[in-house]
Motif scaffolding. Sequence first.
Motif, mmCIF file in Angstrom:
data_model
loop_
_atom_site.group_PDB
_atom_site.id
_atom_site.type_symbol
_atom_site.label_atom_id
_atom_site.label_comp_id
_atom_site.label_asym_id
_atom_site.label_seq_id
_atom_site.Cartn_x
_atom_site.Cartn_y
_atom_site.Cartn_z
ATOM 1 N N ALA A 117 10.533 5.029 -1.240
ATOM 2 C CA ALA A 117 9.593 4.231 -0.489
ATOM 3 C C ALA A 117 9.852 4.204 0.989
ATOM 4 O O ALA A 117 9.420 3.390 1.772
ATOM 5 C CB ALA A 117 9.691 2.669 -0.774
ATOM 6 N N PHE A 124 2.444 2.641 -0.932
ATOM 7 C CA PHE A 124 3.253 2.292 -2.251
ATOM 8 C C PHE A 124 2.458 1.898 -3.329
ATOM 9 O O PHE A 124 2.354 2.348 -4.418
ATOM 10 C CB PHE A 124 4.418 1.479 -1.926
ATOM 11 C CG PHE A 124 5.484 1.201 -3.272
ATOM 12 C CD1 PHE A 124 6.275 2.099 -3.421
ATOM 13 C CD2 PHE A 124 5.297 0.049 -4.017
ATOM 14 C CE1 PHE A 124 7.239 1.951 -4.594
ATOM 15 C CE2 PHE A 124 6.151 0.047 -5.345
ATOM 16 C CZ PHE A 124 7.085 1.001 -5.376
ATOM 17 N N ALA A 145 10.836 0.746 -6.453
ATOM 18 C CA ALA A 145 11.224 1.346 -5.038
ATOM 19 C C ALA A 145 12.483 1.805 -4.712
ATOM 20 O O ALA A 145 13.611 1.058 -4.949
ATOM 21 C CB ALA A 145 10.634 0.149 -4.116
ATOM 22 N N VAL A 148 14.951 1.838 -0.264
ATOM 23 C CA VAL A 148 14.424 0.787 0.571
ATOM 24 C C VAL A 148 15.195 0.230 1.861
ATOM 25 O O VAL A 148 16.420 0.099 1.716
ATOM 26 C CB VAL A 148 13.964 -0.463 -0.328
ATOM 27 C CG1 VAL A 148 13.430 -1.752 0.302
ATOM 28 C CG2 VAL A 148 12.876 -0.205 -1.397
ATOM 29 N N LEU A 157 6.310 -3.894 -0.220
ATOM 30 C CA LEU A 157 6.161 -3.194 -1.309
ATOM 31 C C LEU A 157 5.808 -3.840 -2.649
ATOM 32 O O LEU A 157 4.764 -3.370 -3.159
ATOM 33 C CB LEU A 157 7.368 -2.147 -1.527
ATOM 34 C CG LEU A 157 7.712 -1.308 -0.356
ATOM 35 C CD1 LEU A 157 9.111 -0.729 -0.770
ATOM 36 C CD2 LEU A 157 7.008 -0.320 -0.166
#
Length: 426
Positions: A117, A124, A145, A148, A157
């Motif tokens: 991500a 996303f 994810a 991050v 997200l």
Amino acid sequence: MTVPALLIAAPGSGQGKSMITAALARLHRNAGRRVRVFKHGPDYLDPMVQERASGTPVYQLHPWMTGEAECRWRLAEAAREADLILVEGSMGLFDGDPSSADLAALAGLPVAVVIDARAMAETFGALVGGLARHRDDVRVIGAIANRVGSPGHARMLAGSLPEGVEWLGAVPRDEALHVPDRHLGLVQAGEVADLDARLDAASAVLAEAGLGRLPPPVALHGEAPPAPPRRLHGQRIAVARDAAFAFAYRANLELLEAMGAEVVPFSPLRDATLPPCDALWLPGGYPELYAATLAANDGMRAAIGEHHAAGRPTLAECGGLMYCAESLVDGEGVEHPMLGLLAGRAEMAGRLTGIGLQSLSRPEGELRGHTFHHSRLETALEPTEQTVRRSGSPAEGVYRVGSLTATYFHAYFPSAPEVVAGLLSR
């Protein structure tokens, strides 16, 4: 049998699913659960890491290479003893034929998608939604994810996910979730000195991210395959097993034993001679990284030469083929003498020169497998047989020199036990 199970996939390679799978396996193992991990498709390197992470054997699942019935059977057998089953997908969820999605549909496995991500926000959720809606027979139940940047990034997200797909957690960028790689994939598990410490640290990162919950239970059913013929009863088969020759499916070794053979491991790097044996298997690996050591082991080179001269069978796959050539040119351009059983030289090409699912057909059956290599064989020899791609086009040559069978093709032995018996019998 019913057990919590999950297939971990991604929209493509490089998203981090291998280490997420390994960290999840270690997280649940450290919590006292018995974890079984499987790998979709042909792969030698990821399963080495997954075995270290879970502490249990890892097998391949691939509806074409291993067969649909074997996929169902291995999962059902694992369900008898496991508290959790994880399956690591390959490439993107819908990539390949059959794809990871095909395996999920075949076995009824729910899917969690891992997405890198970095530099991503609302997209996303769009990406997750597209994966979840692409096929009605594939259940994408959650998203992870990866890499991050901050808690605020994670909230953004999570808020983008479509209805019906669960937010499983945000994994921050952390060195614990990185394992070095090289031209064929991850480095071998035994080469990472602090791998267990890394896996424990990675599992702690996932625990902090809230990824310690069990997935939903899945009912898994499958029939055990018939016992293979005892065609190798009483034979001793020496198998090269060290850092240079480590690409051997666990299922291949177990099949040889089920067919009655005694499997004797040895090291072309360390041992001075062959163990007493009726046949020899030189699997793939990284001979190019150890070419100088292999070349300097005069005792082993002489012993394998004597084995061949006596007419005893040798099967050499990929790295094994390179070892059997007259010489090997490594990645630095240095040429090293090898066994000299196969006229010509193997040379690193600096790029991928062979990839894909293939099979070798003989009257006894169709031996299935794959090829994946960055070297080429320069030889005037004509192959006696050729493997074929699934499209039917010719692929890798199979060379026969006396009792030697050498090819870049990596075979999955249980797909055709009778063919394997023919390759390793006088």
